[in-house]
Design an enzyme around this catalytic site. Structure first.
Site, short mmCIF file in Angstrom:
data_model
loop_
_atom_site.label_atom_id
_atom_site.label_comp_id
_atom_site.label_asym_id
_atom_site.label_seq_id
_atom_site.Cartn_x
_atom_site.Cartn_y
_atom_site.Cartn_z
N CYS A 94 36.84 39.84 49.91
CA CYS A 94 37.14 39.34 51.25
C CYS A 94 36.69 40.42 52.25
O CYS A 94 36.34 41.53 51.86
CB CYS A 94 38.63 39.06 51.39
SG CYS A 94 39.67 40.55 51.35
N CYS A 126 55.07 37.18 41.10
CA CYS A 126 55.08 35.90 41.83
C CYS A 126 55.35 34.71 40.91
O CYS A 126 56.07 33.79 41.28
CB CYS A 126 53.77 35.70 42.57
SG CYS A 126 53.48 36.96 43.83
N GLU A 128 40.29 44.38 43.53
CA GLU A 128 39.48 45.55 43.85
C GLU A 128 40.30 46.64 44.52
O GLU A 128 40.09 47.83 44.29
CB GLU A 128 38.25 45.17 44.69
CG GLU A 128 38.51 44.34 45.92
CD GLU A 128 38.49 42.85 45.70
OE1 GLU A 128 39.31 42.32 44.92
OE2 GLU A 128 37.65 42.17 46.34
N CYS A 147 38.72 43.76 51.98
CA CYS A 147 38.33 44.56 50.82
C CYS A 147 36.93 45.14 51.01
O CYS A 147 36.66 46.27 50.60
CB CYS A 147 38.41 43.74 49.54
SG CYS A 147 40.10 43.42 49.01
N CYS A 205 49.69 36.05 39.81
CA CYS A 205 49.49 35.18 40.96
C CYS A 205 49.47 33.71 40.51
O CYS A 205 48.86 33.37 39.50
CB CYS A 205 48.18 35.53 41.66
SG CYS A 205 47.90 34.55 43.14
#
Length: 156
Positions: free
Chosen positions: A106, A56, A80, A109, A26
């Site tokens: 988040c 990415c 996760e 998740c 990322c």
């Protein structure tokens, strides 16, 4: 005789999660996760696109992958999620486990974590602080429904 200080499991697993985050492709954020049960590692994960798709940092090295409506990566799995999916794929029981993660979950998740039966989350950095949000929705959701959540602090 010099006595050495032995690291706690929390210290060991959070250090491993931090090191795993370095594997992420990322461009925006690097997150690592370690899933444990009875002081044993049962799965690992870091954020990134599904295996076999793309990286990415190679396809979009300067700007990262396309963003969704909330400004998050539209293509990657969270650390996760990767740890949970790998354990599930390999028929490893997750019920009652502890998750160490470098960024608090988040809300999406958190719902998965609660549903799969993870009993404890230890996180290093706050998702809300990272995203400049007022509240850490994932942490609040987990606490509301009885999952033990704590922010990691090194114990010496």
């Amino acid at each position: 005789m010099i006595q050495s200080v032995k690291p706690s499991f929390d210290d060991i697993y959070m250090e491993l999660a931090t090191n795993l985050s370095l594997k992420s492709h990322c461009v925006k954020a690097k997150v690592g996760a370690v899933l444990t049960k009875d002081t044993r590692i049962i799965s690992l994960g870091y954020n990134g696109p599904p295996a076999g798709t793309h990286n990415c940092d190679e396809v979009w090295p300067s700007e990262g992958c396309p963003r969704d409506s909330k400004g998050s990566c539209s293509l990657a799995l969270h650390a996760e999620q990767n740890a949970i999916l790998y354990a599930a794929k390999n028929n490893v029981s997750i019920e009652g486990s502890t998750l160490y993660v470098t960024l608090s979950p988040c809300i999406s998740c958190a719902r998965v974590i609660y549903t799969i039966g993870i009993k404890k989350i230890i996180y290093l950095d706050s998702y809300a602080e990272y995203k400049k949000l007022i509240v850490d929705e994932g942490v609040e959701f987990l606490k509301k429904f009885g999952v033990q959540v704590e922010r990691y602090s090194r114990k010496q």
